[in-house]
Design an enzyme around this catalytic site. Structure first.
Site, PDB file in Angstrom:
ATOM      1  N   GLU A  85       0.990  -1.369   0.176  1.00 13.03           N
ATOM      2  CA  GLU A  85      -0.326   0.105  -0.275  1.00 13.03           C
ATOM      3  C   GLU A  85       0.721   1.072  -0.312  1.00 13.03           C
ATOM      4  O   GLU A  85       2.141   1.350   0.783  1.00 13.03           O
ATOM      5  CB  GLU A  85      -0.991  -0.172   1.267  1.00 13.03           C
ATOM      6  CG  GLU A  85      -1.555  -1.417   1.500  1.00 13.03           C
ATOM      7  CD  GLU A  85      -2.470  -1.452   2.080  1.00 13.03           C
ATOM      8  OE1 GLU A  85      -3.280  -1.728   2.390  1.00 13.03           O
ATOM      9  OE2 GLU A  85      -2.449  -0.454   3.366  1.00 13.03           O
ATOM     10  N   CYS A 331      -1.102   6.016   9.684  1.00 16.93           N
ATOM     11  CA  CYS A 331      -0.153   5.209  10.170  1.00 16.93           C
ATOM     12  C   CYS A 331      -0.598   3.602  10.883  1.00 16.93           C
ATOM     13  O   CYS A 331      -1.817   3.625  11.720  1.00 16.93           O
ATOM     14  CB  CYS A 331       0.523   5.906  11.309  1.00 16.93           C
ATOM     15  SG  CYS A 331       1.437   7.639  11.419  1.00 16.93           S
TER      16      CYS A 331
END
Ligand code: SAH
Length: 341
Positions: A85, A331
């Site tokens: 990703e 994150c």
């Protein structure tokens, strides 16, 4: 050999080996940076395309997700079908792309989704670049008119655990004849591989060094991050000082606030003491939920208090804005859903 791993000079040399004129190397180089598919390159004959087929990169955007805040998450697929990703974030000062450096990760941090599957493999320099090229093109950019101004190596993987490929990536992405992204606009984030931090300092690239600290004592850090069994906080900070000496760049500390774990007043005081007098900035991150993990985020208000305490202690600190949470792009949320289900 994959052409995306090569510099312009190396590509031109390859052309000579193949008995082709050097300028074919430049054409290839530009086509790769512009994320063109081989079939789209009009300056090559059918025969030439056939010749290049084996070595031309075949990575592609497999899927794309867009959040309301404008953040886009991309799944990028490589030749061997592995997927990573990467995330595009829009800020006032420009666009930042967060790139993955490994398929999976072997660092085993408690709060992070990228490590759940373990390490599948390292990405090559060309595969790290490819993420950037594809995202740049998808947002209307090309080699001349980049849509990306900043790069953070904060996707899945531990960049310093894939040291050579990451170094090659930094060299290629900053090449004036290539994407020409300033090394000052590249941040490398690490959980703290001390020997490699020093090696990186010796390279004198001048990229921003970011340390994922997340705790103020070694004992507490060991509970969250297995790497703490290998290197102490003191050793990490000493390596950061060395980094500053070598590059003149201040370093960054990432500190993810986990409710009841590392977010007390005492923690803030300890963190201030640890960092006192150092040329650094603290980014506080609110923990993003990862469903397999039972950890909770500190509340916003508490985080603000923590930030104030640091500032009162003379430490430069801000709370990082979290982008792309709803698409699992924030994150610690990057994972390979298609493999892990
Ligand atoms: N391996 C590198 C790169 C990953 S960067 C590193 O450890 O720095 C991703 C950043 O997000 C790191 O600071 C990481 O500690 C942090 N992070 C991981 N999981 C998180 C989560 N669930 N919520 C908030 N931050 C997280």
């Amino acid at each position: 050999m994959n052409f995306a791993d090569l510099s312009q000079k190396e590509l031109c040399q390859q052309m000579e080996i193949l008995g082709l004129p050097k300028f074919r190397g430049k054409q290839l180089y530009d086509a790769i940076i512009n994320a063109q598919e081989l079939d789209e390159i009009s300056v090559f004959s059918k025969e030439l395309k056939q010749n290049f087929k084996k070595n031309y990169p075949k990575y592609k955007i497999f899927k794309k997700f867009e959040a309301k805040d404008g953040t886009k998450k991309y799944l990028i697929q490589f030749d061997d079908e592995s997927i990573v990703e990467c995330v595009l974030m829009k800020y006032k000062y420009g666009n930042t792309v967060c790139l993955s450096t490994q398929v999976g990760c072997r660092m085993g941090c408690e709060f992070c989704a990228s490590t759940l599957q373990g390490l599948k493999r390292n990405l090559s320099a060309g595969e790290i670049l490819g993420q950037l090229y594809l995202v740049n093109r998808d947002n209307g950019g090309n080699k001349k008119d980049r849509t990306i101004t900043n790069i953070v190596l904060m996707g899945s993987g531990e960049p310093l655990d894939n040291f050579e490929n990451v170094c090659k990536f930094i060299e290629l992405v900053s090449a004036p004849e290539g994407m020409n992204i300033s090394r000052r606009n590249i941040s490398l984030s690490t959980c703290g591989l001390v020997d490699k931090i020093k090696e990186l300092a010796d390279k004198e690239y001048g990229v921003s060094l970011t340390i994922s600290l997340h705790a103020t004592t070694d004992e507490e850090r060991k509970k969250l991050m297995p790497i703490a069994n290998k290197w102490s906080i003191a050793e990490i900070l000493e390596a950061c000082d060395y980094y500053f000496q070598k590059t003149g760049r201040r370093f960054y500390i990432e500190y993810t606030l986990v409710k009841g774990v590392n977010d007390s007043e005492e923690d803030a005081t300890k963190l201030s003491k640890l960092l006192k007098g150092k040329v650094c900035h603290v980014n506080l991150i609110l923990l993003n939920p990862v469903k397999e993990r039972n950890l909770k985020s500190t509340a916003r208000l508490e985080a603000e208090k923590f930030c104030e305490l640091l500032k009162n202690g003379g430490i430069s600190a801000t709370i990082r804005r979290s982008l792309g949470q709803e698409i699992g792009g924030a994150c610690g949320q990057l994972r390979n859903k298609f493999i892990s289900g």
